[in-house]
Enzyme design. Structure first.
Site, mmCIF file in Angstrom:
data_model
loop_
_atom_site.group_PDB
_atom_site.id
_atom_site.type_symbol
_atom_site.label_atom_id
_atom_site.label_comp_id
_atom_site.label_asym_id
_atom_site.label_seq_id
_atom_site.Cartn_x
_atom_site.Cartn_y
_atom_site.Cartn_z
ATOM 1 N N ALA A 166 -7.070 -4.180 -10.679
ATOM 2 C CA ALA A 166 -5.895 -4.321 -9.813
ATOM 3 C C ALA A 166 -5.951 -3.307 -8.666
ATOM 4 O O ALA A 166 -6.997 -3.127 -8.056
ATOM 5 C CB ALA A 166 -4.612 -4.200 -10.634
ATOM 6 N N CYS A 167 -4.846 -2.627 -8.395
ATOM 7 C CA CYS A 167 -4.783 -1.753 -7.231
ATOM 8 C C CYS A 167 -5.613 -0.487 -7.372
ATOM 9 O O CYS A 167 -5.740 0.275 -6.410
ATOM 10 C CB CYS A 167 -3.335 -1.396 -6.919
ATOM 11 S SG CYS A 167 -2.379 -2.782 -6.258
ATOM 12 N N SER A 168 -6.167 -0.240 -8.549
ATOM 13 C CA SER A 168 -7.048 0.908 -8.731
ATOM 14 C C SER A 168 -8.521 0.535 -8.620
ATOM 15 O O SER A 168 -9.395 1.372 -8.879
ATOM 16 C CB SER A 168 -6.785 1.565 -10.096
ATOM 17 O OG SER A 168 -5.483 2.102 -10.159
#
Length: 384
Positions: A166-168
């Site tokens: 995801a956003c990481s």
């Protein structure tokens, strides 16, 4: 001796981020444009379901506003690959033309653009690249891997693979690149983060219709002995953590048709429990960064710049306040959120790309992302 990730080597070479690149779409959607389209959509839906709304069996849609968006997020505009479909009240999502299997895919196209910029910045050619990691919150397809298509288009050798945290995703990919370089399985790695978030955002939901924008970032990482002295940022350490949470989710996948799902079901696009995410992730992110720095015998006050994940201005404000008492948007923790919106895994890398030029030799920085999972990744760097 045995070292990182099971690699066997007498000593680990240093790793340097030697170049960065940014693809930015030509189309911009301002908050004014977005609110006008959303409110027209809401009016259409309310008229269509007028009788049910009166009967109490259907909930009326509430108008959005520029003031609501900016107070909730700090976002003022976003870049998108295609805006006409998003702003069409009868559609409310982008229009992309299908491409044949013999054509470069859209995600690969923007990744190659950003990667070529990063390679030029690093002063290396595609033929010198040993590995390509395509790290993104949302992949265009299951296979073949996007990274392998990008690898071919760049003329790179070696191997490529996709990853999604995801956003990481970007910071997690930086660790994988760092490990490959330290282990000796590669001497030059390209990390690309193509984020076509407009395709997975629910533009018809007032609570989130303003959040995301499209971009692609790219980084070149090399062994330090192959980068001229004084260039780039040395990677001092990386640290990752995950903790399961359902508070940010997207259930779209290849099993949907086997479940006889309506492809327009709400949970097949981005959704979240925003307040829970805010309350839970802020202390986690601040504690993660502080612990990572402590493991390197460093304190937050020694860090010249924090390039934080760009999801919400208030979230960044609380994280940086907890760490050093600074303000989000200051030179200590620059914001790009107002211009780009949330760009998933690319956000912290955009901040790094745009706000690294003034750092002097020896200055410390932290690239940190946090997102669904929950997942948090941090990279501590030092200007060479």
């Amino acid at each position: 001796m045995w070292g990182l990730k099971g690699c066997m080597q007498a000593s680990f070479p240093g790793v340097v981020i030697s170049g960065s690149g940014l693809f930015r779409p030509a189309d911009v959607i301002t908050n004014d444009e977005l609110v006008t389209a959303f409110n027209a959509y809401a009016d259409r839906q309310n008229a269509l379901h007028a009788d049910a709304i009166v009967a109490g069996t259907h909930q009326a849609l509430t108008h959005s506003s520029v003031e609501f968006i900016e107070k909730a997020s700090g976002i003022r505009q976003r870049f998108v690959l295609e805006k006409s479909g998003v702003l069409d009240p009868a559609r409310m999502y982008p229009r992309f033309e299908p491409r044949g299997d013999d054509q470069l895919s859209l995600m690969a196209e923007i990744a190659v653009d950003a990667a070529r910029q990063a390679l030029a910045d690093a002063g290396v050619s595609g033929e010198q690249v040993d590995a390509v990691i395509c790290a993104s919150a949302n992949m265009q397809r299951a296979y073949p891997a996007m990274a392998i298509e990008i690898q071919q288009a760049l003329g790179a050798r070696g191997f490529g693979f996709d990853m999604n945290v995801a956003c990481s995703s970007a910071t997690f990919a930086i660790e994988q690149a760092t490990n490959a370089l330290r282990c000796g399985t590669a001497r030059c790695v390209v990390v690309v983060n193509p984020e076509i978030t407009s395709a997975h955002l629910e533009w018809r939901d007032r609570d989130c219709h303003f959040i995301f924008g499209d971009v692609c970032t790219a980084l070149v990482l090399q062994r330090s002995d192959e980068v001229p002295s004084g260039r780039g940022f040395e990677v001092l350490g990386t640290q990752l953590v995950t903790q399961f949470s359902n508070n940010i989710r997207n259930n779209f996948g290849f099993m949907n048709r086997a479940e006889d799902r309506d492809p327009k079901d709400r949970d097949l696009t981005f959704y979240q429990e925003g307040r829970k995410v805010f309350k839970e992730v802020v202390p986690m992110a601040a504690a993660h960064i502080e612990a990572h720095l402590a493991a390197l015998s460093l304190a937050p006050a020694q860090v010249r710049r924090f390039w934080l994940h760009q999801a919400n201005q208030g979230m960044n404000q609380l994280v940086i306040k907890k760490l050093v008492g600074a303000d989000a948007g200051s030179e200590v923790a620059p914001l790009i959120l107002d211009r780009y919106a949330n760009t998933a895994s690319a956000g912290s890398v955009i901040a790094f790309h745009e706000y690294r030029g003034d750092l002097q030799a020896g200055d410390l920085g932290v690239i940190c992302s946090f997102g669904a999972g929950y997942s948090i990744g941090s990279v501590v760097v030092r200007k060479r």
